[in-house]
Design an enzyme around this catalytic site. Structure first.
Site, short mmCIF file in Angstrom:
data_model
loop_
_atom_site.label_atom_id
_atom_site.label_comp_id
_atom_site.label_asym_id
_atom_site.label_seq_id
_atom_site.Cartn_x
_atom_site.Cartn_y
_atom_site.Cartn_z
N SER A 94 -12.40 -3.51 -0.07
CA SER A 94 -12.70 -3.02 1.28
C SER A 94 -14.20 -2.79 1.41
O SER A 94 -14.81 -2.18 0.53
CB SER A 94 -12.01 -1.68 1.51
OG SER A 94 -10.63 -1.82 1.41
N LYS B 212 -4.70 5.33 9.17
CA LYS B 212 -5.43 5.84 8.00
C LYS B 212 -6.49 6.81 8.50
O LYS B 212 -7.13 6.53 9.52
CB LYS B 212 -6.10 4.65 7.30
CG LYS B 212 -6.97 5.00 6.14
CD LYS B 212 -7.54 3.73 5.52
CE LYS B 212 -8.57 4.05 4.46
NZ LYS B 212 -9.16 2.87 3.87
N ARG C 130 0.87 -1.19 0.00
CA ARG C 130 0.00 0.00 0.00
C ARG C 130 0.90 1.22 0.00
O ARG C 130 1.64 1.47 0.95
CB ARG C 130 -0.88 -0.05 1.24
CG ARG C 130 -1.93 1.04 1.30
CD ARG C 130 -2.90 0.73 2.43
NE ARG C 130 -3.93 1.75 2.54
CZ ARG C 130 -3.80 2.85 3.26
NH1 ARG C 130 -2.71 3.07 3.95
NH2 ARG C 130 -4.78 3.73 3.31
N1 3NM Z 1 -7.72 0.21 5.70
P1 3NM Z 1 -3.71 -0.48 11.64
S1 3NM Z 1 -8.22 0.70 8.12
C1 3NM Z 1 -5.26 0.39 5.52
O1 3NM Z 1 -11.02 0.47 6.99
C2 3NM Z 1 -6.51 0.43 6.28
O2 3NM Z 1 -10.38 -0.25 5.07
C3 3NM Z 1 -8.72 0.33 6.55
O3 3NM Z 1 -4.05 0.09 10.19
C4 3NM Z 1 -10.14 0.18 6.18
O4 3NM Z 1 -3.59 -1.95 11.54
C5 3NM Z 1 -6.59 0.70 7.64
O5 3NM Z 1 -2.40 0.16 11.97
C6 3NM Z 1 -5.45 0.96 8.55
O6 3NM Z 1 -4.79 0.01 12.55
C7 3NM Z 1 -5.22 -0.17 9.52
#
Ligand code: 3NM
Length: 523
Positions: free
Chosen positions: A112, A141, A43
């Site tokens: 997603s 994010k 990503r």
């Molecule tokens: N996508 P972490 S949340 C890349 O909701 C990403 O689709 C998301 O990061 C979505 O594991 C997210 O550090 C970030 O919380 C997740």
């Protein structure tokens, strides 16, 4: 690694070079792969095409060495250029059917999803997998939608029933909250999670290999625990009563510390009833203490009556650390229907930590279930359910815990069986805080039940695997039978009843409970 080999989604690493903690990107990736990552998504939100391509090529070479499939976020051109195993799309990216035509046959296409509608559309478009999130808030994010919570995740997984689509959860997932995630989203009737997608808990870890190892072994253990056989389903009503009495005696001999975050109206009598049971109360509310207290105590009671701003963080943290320390957490959502504030706060709590038991009257539990059938006024319930038996069973399934519905008849369910308990005296309804005292009894009995477990294998479990069904039954019997005995005293009035009730709880004998118990298995 062939194009049609099935992908193991268990530990899905999503990269983010902005979060690296000391090691280079490629070192971090390699360490994560050695630690057990099973699929990698590159990503690159801030890179231009040339930089993305270079990162993807270098990542692909390392992933190939460890025979781990590589997926590219958003960019089909980069996926094609590096011969990646697939692409991951967002809701506003290229439609799946167009991506399918562009990618080689056998490619993996994931998307997603943040709602049940999006899951249904992914199903229709024949996605290979869905990324469900964000489960919790995340620093990684910037979220444009409210986190779905563990309970929202459960509903989205149900929408995948009967399909072959794989599901991974994403957003705020760490080794410390994995047990809560798996327990709360798992149901025996629906599609469980095939894996967890993680960014910061691996990429920003000082030791990404260790972080990946811990996530992987915890995920496998949690899944095994979720699938394991529930031994309580084999016990007869009499065996459950025996267990409840063993737990009652256990409280007296083990003297567990019961941490209680409760309301100002009942704090003193809740502490006294806890002492009368043979347990040891600690009525602490400061968030700073929650981690230490979770280790020290046998169980935590969270009672939201007289909810004040300064208690909120303690309740959030208390349940979180309670889960992390494998201690039972009992939730008493006092007067949850009284205000939108209480409703949304309880909703937030239930999405962040997992209770072992929820107790409440008909009005309170109706609000939790989103039902308008039972009414409430303030903290009092004004009407019951037409079918309390199926109500408690359904709610126990939804919340993945024991449900105790209080009333003239108390109903207790673990989602499979329902018990009706008919002890108690009308004076219990005339004093303030009898329900809150019952919460203290349930927490004390759950603590003993959790300590009495002889299990050695607790990895992946949300608690040590205590028998909280019998604990809840024992707690109700103790308080209600003691109330019947207290009411027989000469000249008993509302004021003296509270003190005598506490005396009767302290003096209650196991044989008396066995003799007077009015417990019936309904279903
Ligand atoms: N996508 P972490 S949340 C890349 O909701 C990403 O689709 C998301 O990061 C979505 O594991 C997210 O550090 C970030 O919380 C997740």
């Amino acid at each position: 690694m062939q194009m049609d080999d099935p992908i193991d989604f268990s530990l899905y690493l999503v990269t983010d070079r902005s979060l690296l903690a000391g090691k280079t990107y490629l070192e971090t990736l390699e360490q994560a792969l050695i630690g057990g990552v099973t699929v990698v998504q590159i990503r690159e939100k801030d890179s231009d095409t040339a930089e993305f391509l270079q990162i993807a090529q270098e990542s692909k070479a390392i992933c190939d060495r460890y025979k781990v499939p590589l997926i590219i976020n958003d960019r089909i051109d980069i996926a094609l250029a590096v011969d990646a195993r697939g692409v991951h799309l967002g809701q506003s990216d290229m439609p799946i059917n167009v991506a399918r035509k562009l990618m080689p046959e056998g490619s993996i296409i994931g998307i997603s999803c943040n709602s049940v509608d999006e899951v249904c559309r992914a199903r229709e478009s024949k996605a290979d997998y869905v990324g469900l999130g964000s489960v919790w808030d995340t620093q990684t994010k910037r979220l444009t939608k409210v986190p779905i919570g563990v309970r929202g995740l459960g509903v989205m997984l149900e929408a995948l029933d009967g399909s072959e689509i794989k599901a991974v959860a994403i957003g705020g997932i760490k080794s410390t909250n994995l047990a809560r995630l798996i327990h709360g989203s798992w149901s025996h009737t629906s599609h469980g999670l095939d894996g967890v997608a993680v960014v910061s808990d691996i990429v920003a870890a000082p030791d990404p290999k260790k972080a990946a190892q811990l996530l992987k072994s915890t995920f496998i253990a949690c899944k095994k625990a979720a699938l394991s056989f529930d031994r309580t389903s084999l016990w007869s009503r009499d065996e459950i009563l025996d267990k409840a009495i063993t737990i009652m005696e256990g409280v007296r001999t083990l003297n567990p510390v019961i941490h209680q975050i409760t309301n100002v109206v009942v704090s003193n009598q809740s502490a006294n009833i806890t002492l009368a049971l043979g347990a040891s109360p600690i009525m602490a509310t400061a968030p700073e203490e929650m981690s230490d207290l979770a280790k020290l105590s046998g169980a935590l009671l969270i009672n939201i009556g007289t909810l004040r701003a300064e208690s909120l963080e303690g309740m959030r943290k208390g349940g979180y650390y309670g889960n992390a320390a494998k201690k039972p957490v009992v939730l008493d959502p006092v007067g949850v229907g009284a205000s939108d504030f209480r409703k949304s706060f309880v909703n937030e709590l239930l999405n962040s930590w997992q209770p072992s038991v929820i107790k409440g009257n008909a009005g309170e539990l109706a609000v939790l279930a989103g039902s308008s059938e039972a009414a409430s006024r303030g903290v009092d319930s004004t009407a019951g359910f037409k079918d309390p038996v199926s109500f408690v069973k359904q709610l126990a399934r939804k919340e993945r815990c024991i449900i105790l519905l209080t009333g003239e008849t108390d109903y207790i369910s673990d989602g499979k069986r329902v018990f009706a308990l008919k002890n108690g005296h009308p004076l219990l309804g005339k004093i303030t805080g009898s329900g809150c005292m019952l919460g203290s009894c349930v927490a004390s009995y759950c603590a003993a039940a959790n300590i009495l477990v002889k299990a050695v294998d607790i990895e992946g479990k949300l608690t040590r695997g205590g028998d909280f069904l019998s604990a809840a039954i024992g707690a109700v019997l103790t308080l209600t039978i003691a109330s019947e005995l207290a009411a027989t005293r000469k000249d008993i009035g509302i004021g003296s009843f509270v003190s005598i009730l506490i005396d009767e709880v302290a003096a209650l004998q196991p044989e008396t409970v066995r003799r007077l118990a009015k417990v019936e298995e309904i279903e």
